[in-house]
Each structure stands twice: as C-alpha cells, then as structure tokens.
Design an enzyme around this catalytic site. Structure first.
Site, PDB file in Angstrom:
ATOM      1  N   GLU A 137      20.877 -26.914  -4.070  1.00 22.62           N
ATOM      2  CA  GLU A 137      20.750 -27.947  -3.036  1.00 22.62           C
ATOM      3  C   GLU A 137      20.898 -29.383  -3.519  1.00 22.62           C
ATOM      4  OE1 GLU A 137      18.837 -24.812  -0.277  1.00 22.62           O
ATOM      5  OE2 GLU A 137      19.127 -24.988  -2.427  1.00 22.62           O
ATOM      6  N   TYR A 183      19.663 -30.834  -6.366  1.00 18.01           N
ATOM      7  CA  TYR A 183      18.633 -31.398  -7.226  1.00 18.01           C
ATOM      8  C   TYR A 183      19.123 -31.434  -8.684  1.00 18.01           C
ATOM      9  CZ  TYR A 183      15.566 -31.019  -3.155  1.00 18.01           C
ATOM     10  OH  TYR A 183      15.005 -31.163  -1.907  1.00 18.01           O
ATOM     11  N   ARG A 203      16.865 -20.114  -8.103  1.00 20.24           N
ATOM     12  CA  ARG A 203      17.536 -20.395  -6.831  1.00 20.24           C
ATOM     13  C   ARG A 203      18.789 -21.207  -7.109  1.00 20.24           C
ATOM     14  NH1 ARG A 203      15.130 -21.970  -0.923  1.00 20.24           N
ATOM     15  NH2 ARG A 203      17.162 -22.226   0.094  1.00 20.24           N
ATOM     16  N   HIS A 250      21.784 -31.230  -0.027  1.00 25.14           N
ATOM     17  CA  HIS A 250      21.173 -31.979   1.072  1.00 25.14           C
ATOM     18  C   HIS A 250      22.091 -33.078   1.604  1.00 25.14           C
ATOM     19  CE1 HIS A 250      17.538 -29.779   0.925  1.00 25.14           C
ATOM     20  NE2 HIS A 250      17.154 -30.212  -0.259  1.00 25.14           N
ATOM     21  N   GLN A 308      12.367 -29.296  14.823  1.00 23.11           N
ATOM     22  CA  GLN A 308      11.550 -30.376  15.358  1.00 23.11           C
ATOM     23  C   GLN A 308      10.165 -30.449  14.727  1.00 23.11           C
ATOM     24  OE1 GLN A 308      13.110 -29.492  19.737  1.00 23.11           O
ATOM     25  NE2 GLN A 308      11.624 -31.135  19.756  1.00 23.11           N
TER      26      GLN A 308
END
Length: 663
Positions: free
Chosen positions: A164, A166, A213, A251, A338
C-alpha cells in the site's frame, strides 16, 4: 455452502480453525488513555465471533515510522502493558492475534518522515528525508526489536506491512527509490530491504507465525510489474514468511480498491498470479463481503484464505455465522466507508454505519428490561428500524408504522445508484432481524393519534423529505424532487439541471448517467501486469446520454461535502462524463426555457427539460407535537430530531442509542 471456508488450515506451525483472517485496520483510539480496554473489547469480540486469525492495526517500529505525531510505536518494554489486555482478551475468547509492524515511510504525517529517496507523495504535504545506509540498518534492527517485544506482549506472531505504498513498498518501487547504492537500482537491490526485514523479524520471533502483506498490484505509475510482484513474494517466502497476505494498490493510487463502486471480489485475479508460484498459504483481500464470495474465491484456487476487515466491523460474528450455516444472518458491510475510513481521515475514531457498536463495544451495552413496554415506532427508515430492533431485543413489545409500502425510507433509494446496489443488504438484514425478534411491522400505514392509543411510549422516526427552495417558478412542471427521480415516479429528460451539489446531487447525477463501463476499462487496469504498476491507458468515455449541470449556491469546489475516501471517485466519474459543475450560483427563476441563474458576474440560462431539486431536507414533527400536547411520552430520532446533515450513519446510531436506553 461454505465447506472450504470452514476447513482448518496449517500456517507455519499453527493450525487455524477456518480460512477467515481479520485484516489490519486502525480504529483511531490506539493512543487514548483507555485504548487497551477498548481494543481488548473490540478484538475480543471478533475472536469470540470465530475468526481464525486477527491482525492488529499497524504499529510503528520507531518514531519516524509512526503515522502521526501521536502514532502508536512499540520500541520499549515499558509499552507492553498497553498490549497485554488485548492479547489476553483474544486468547480468553479462544482466538489468535498477530501484531502488524508498519513503517509509514513518506506517508507519515509528522515533521520528520523518512523514505528511500526524498520524493514527496502526492497525498502528503512534507517531502521525506532520505535514509542513510546506517539508518536503514538501524530501521531493520528496529523491526526485529518490535517483533520480539510483541511476542513478549503475548501476540501469536507478526505481520510485516510491505504493501500500500508504505516504507517497504517505497524501497521496492522504481517511482520512489532513486538510490544508486546497494538498496536501489536493479530489482534485486530494491528487494533487499524487504528481504532483510523479514529475515530479521523471523530471527526475533522464532517459530511464531510470520505473515507478510504485499500489494498484488500497485496501481501507481512506476510501481512493480506483475513479474516483479511475484519476485517480491518469492523473496518474502524464502526469507521466512509463513503466510502471504494480499494488499491492493497504494494509498495514492487514483484507482478505487475497496469502496462500493469496486465489484465484489474484484482483485482475486491478482492474488491468483502470486499463489501459483508460492508454496506457503496466500490470502486474498479487498471487497470480499459475503461468505459466498469468499467460498467462490477459495474454490477457484485464487487463494488459500480470505482477509476481511470492514466486514468484521459490520458483524463481529461473521466467521461463526459463515461457518455455522447462518450466512443469511450476517450484517453485511456495504463498503460505504462513512463510519470507518472517512471517520479516520477526519480525525475521528472508526466505527461502522451498519453497526454503531464497532469500536465502542463498552458504550453500546444491551440490558434486558425489567418491565416490558408497549412501544410504537413511527417510521421504518434506518433510525426507526435500528430503534425497533434494539428495543425488541431487550424485551419490549414493538410495533412499527410505515406510511410507504417498504422498509428503509430514504435509504431505500440508495440501491438505485450505480455501485450502491449492495445497500439492499442492510435493508434485508433489518427486515430479517425485525421478523426474528417478533416486531410487528405495519406497512402502508401512516400512523394517526388514534393508531397510537394504548402504547406506553412513541418513537417518532419519520425521517426527512426534500426541501423546496424559494425560487420563482419552483412549481413549474419540469421541476422534480430528487426522490421522485430516484424512486422512478418521474423520468428525467435529456437536459438536466441539478439544484444542489451535495452527496444527494452527486448520487442523482450518477443515477442519470446510468451503468458504468466495465471496472477495469473505466479505471485503466491491465490484468497482464506487463506495465509497471498494472496500469493501462483509460479509453475516452462515450458521450453521455444526458447533458447534466450540477450547481450550488456557496462558493468553492462542488463535492466538498462528499466522503473523504469515496467522494473523489464520484467526482472523477462525473468529470469524465462531462457533467458541468458550477459554484457561487444565484438562482433567479424557472420558466419554459430552463433555469435562469447568475454566476461569475453574468446572467446565464441553463437550458433544461428537467430541473431536479437536491438542495437539502426538512423533517416533520407535527405528530410528535400533537402527542406531546396530549401528554404522551414521545421521542424523536434521526431526521425527525434533526434534519440538517442527516445521513444513515447518524440515523442508525440515533436509533440504536434510544433502543438501548428506552424503558
């Protein structure tokens, strides 16, 4: 049938009871004074719910790696007391939990972010400092120290976050690693940091479970190609990983990966490419929302396990229900973001729209009633249904009156929006639960004072209705309210003007544009993964079937009120479709020609066949006032209590709280 999902599997030296992993997610309370107790309740509830393995939210190995100035770090024995209640709670519930070590790299939001190279992320404000070789070696040692401390804290193992975007991702990708030393350049050098970190962690934890991961597809320019992802996975396996857990994208990617417009199970194909070459178990992730979807992925051979995060916010007993023949009783995650991700990015603790208890288990406690009341709930929208459900579960006798012929109120319109079709799952769950709890539901019945005679207390949950703005000509036949259009009572013409530019207006615009193109084509995804990052050229969108103009009174960019993690998707779709967006608009009048406005110092005519009002909502508490005047005990919830800013998140929480307190 969830035969495979319920089958035990060996991962390293551990046999997990099923194939369901609870994926890592932050709750936003990790640094609060009561965090150990809150997290213990949260994780303990999921362990009790039968999940095979839990992965914590990311914990940094050193201060530079933390997400923000107050981010969680595990680098000293004095911090173990923060973690012991968590591991104790999980183990007492019969579960297993591993700690994820996450170094944020250039995504860190503090004053001293570090990275392989001094390249600022497009979603960050600060350019990171380039790590020296000595600092790289120290960081590897920090990973090992954190891993060893985690085992002392009672964790069953470690997950190394290498996905992601990082720090470890940044070392692997050419876009973020411009180094010319042993840590950069050719692929073997760019994978060295991953290799060294995994080996260091393995050495620190012995035979405890070790997961890595890894992003199966980066979805950024200059990311890894498919063959490079496979090479990274092999490095992780050879360095000592017991399990490879899938991540998807970075991201900063401009491709949605987990929000509701993403098809369920959309990324299993990327995991399958990696699983084909590994001998250790591989877990699929992202948009796996039902047991049936999970079972299909396992049956296809794309993965050995499935990693679920938000579905276990929505229903902590997902695993027990899925493997115990109760799949139909699962409260399904609708991928709205949300209550969870949007809250996190707004600096609020994460919870869940369909399950307000998530992350607040100690706050939402049901206590059986000593004396059952006869309760009437007027309105079967999200607030009314949530209140009726909780009150009935505690022992009250509940009758729901709903003026329409269906449950859901305004929320029932959401499933008509392309990408939100799964919202119907929430209504189905409420309907099944109300039936199971013996709640009497009277549809097509607008409650009157006479109907409410004989009830001990009355809950007014009549929701909201569209607000008609004060514009000359607002009663013109071409004007429709948003619920007229979304319900199908009215059909829009080819030229449409939308009064309002909030979430409802964007939803109406998406509805009018119709079904999206196939997901891969719409967002430029190359399943061959021949190109770095797995990106393809996005083909120009076909000319839209309607000309749509969306406008708002206030200045600023339209769409500012949309969800932090989903709004950009809706805006991108509308922009590609050529939807015009105007701000700072003064509405003059409506006539046969269309909507006359004043904007940017100029009078303009927006030619239209249909003008749709999406400019706010108002409640109606006239029945509540009549009841109060008659001396009755009456409660208002949801839009009936406060129409301004109402949404399903607030409505369900409102109803849940009252249902737990009433009587």
């Amino acid at each position: 049938m969830t035969r495979l999902l319920a089958t035990p599997i060996r991962v390293g030296h551990v046999v997990l009871p099923n194939r369901i992993i609870m994926g890592s997610m932050h709750l936003g309370c990790e640094t609060e004074a009561d965090a150990p107790q809150r997290l213990a309740r949260f994780y303990g509830e999921r362990a009790k719910g039968g999940v095979g393995l839990i992965v914590t939210g990311g914990v940094a190995p050193n201060p530079q790696g933390r997400f923000g100035a107050d981010g969680t770090v595990l680098d000293h024995p004095s911090q173990l007391d923060h973690h012991l209640p968590i591991t104790d709670a999980v183990h007492q519930a019969g579960g297993r939990i591993i700690l994820q070590i996450l170094h944020c790299g250039r995504y860190a939001r503090h004053d001293d972010p570090v990275a392989p190279s001094a390249i600022r992320a497009p979603i960050s404000r600060t350019t990171p400092r380039e790590l020296t070789e000595a600092e790289i070696e120290a960081t590897i040692a920090d990973y090992a120290r954190t891993a060893a401390l985690a085992i002392q804290a009672g964790y069953d193992g470690i997950e190394v976050m290498a996905s992601e975007g990082y720090l470890i991702s940044e070392f692997m990708a050419p876009a973020t690693n411009h180094r010319t030393d042993q840590w950069g350049g050719p692929l073997s050098h760019r994978l060295r940091f991953l290799d060294r970190v995994v080996r260091a962690v393995r050495g620190a934890i012995g035979e405890c479970l070790l997961s890595v991961r890894l992003s199966m597809v980066d979805l950024v320019e200059g990311g890894l190609s498919g063959d490079e992802v496979v090479a990274a996975a092999l490095v992780a396996e050879q360095a000592g990983a017991d399990l490879l857990n899938s991540g998807i994208g970075w991201h900063e990617s401009r491709v949605p990966t987990i929000a509701h417009p993403v098809p369920a199970g959309a990324w299993a194909w990327a995991t399958a490419r990696v699983k084909a070459v590994l001998s250790i178990p591989v877990s699929a992730s992202n948009r796996i929302d039902t047991p049936e979807r999970a079972e299909a992925i396992l049956a296809s051979g794309a993965a050995d396990l499935v990693s679920l995060a938000r579905p276990l916010l929505a229903d902590p007993a997902f695993a027990a229900k899925a493997t115990g023949g109760q799949a139909g009783a699962i409260n399904t995650c609708i991928a709205c973001n949300q209550g969870c991700l949007d809250a996190m990015f707004d600096g609020r603790p994460a919870s869940c729209l369909v399950n307000p208890r998530a992350g607040r288990e100690g706050e939402f406690v049901a206590v059986s009633v000593a004396a059952a009341l006869k309760l009437a709930v007027v309105g079967a929208g999200p607030a009314g249904m949530a209140c009726a459900l909780e009150a009935a579960a505690r022992g009250h006798h509940v009758t729901v009156f709903e003026a329409s012929q269906h449950l859901g109120g305004q929320f029932a319109l959401a499933e008509r929006i392309p990408g939100k079709e799964t919202y119907v799952a929430t209504l189905d769950w409420f309907a099944a639960e109300l039936d199971r709890l013996g709640v009497t539901v009277k549809l097509g019945r607008a409650a009157t004072l006479k109907d409410l005679d004989g009830f001990d207390q009355v809950v007014i949950a009549t929701g909201v209705r569209p607000r008609r703005p004060d514009i000359a000509g607002i009663d013109h036949p071409m004007v429709a309210l948003y619920d007229d259009i979304l319900s199908g009572r009215r059909t829009a013409g080819q030229r449409v003007a939308l009064i309002g530019a909030g979430p409802i207006a964007f939803d109406v615009a998406l509805y009018l544009l119709g079904p999206s193109a196939p997901f891969d084509a719409e967002w430029g995804i190359d399943r061959t993964l021949l190109q770095p990052g797995g990106l393809a050229v996005v083909e120009p969108a076909e000319a839209p079937s309607r000309a749509i103009t969306l406008m708002q009174r206030k200045p600023g960019r339209p769409g500012a009120d949309l969800g932090r993690t989903t709004g950009w998707i809706a805006k991108a779709k509308l922009q590609r479709a050529g939807v015009a967006m105007l701000a700072g608009v003064a509405y003059r009048h409506i006539d046969d020609a269309g909507l006359h406005i004043h904007v940017d110092g100029t009078d303009r005519l927006i030619e239209a066949d249909t003008i749709i009002v999406c400019s706010g909502q108002e409640g109606d508490d006239s029945l509540a006032q009549q009841l109060a005047a008659a001396g009755r005990i009456v409660h208002r919830i949801g839009g009936a209590r406060q129409a301004s800013g109402i949404d399903a998140l607030r409505a369900i929480e409102d109803g849940t709280r009252l249902g737990l307190q009433i009587g």
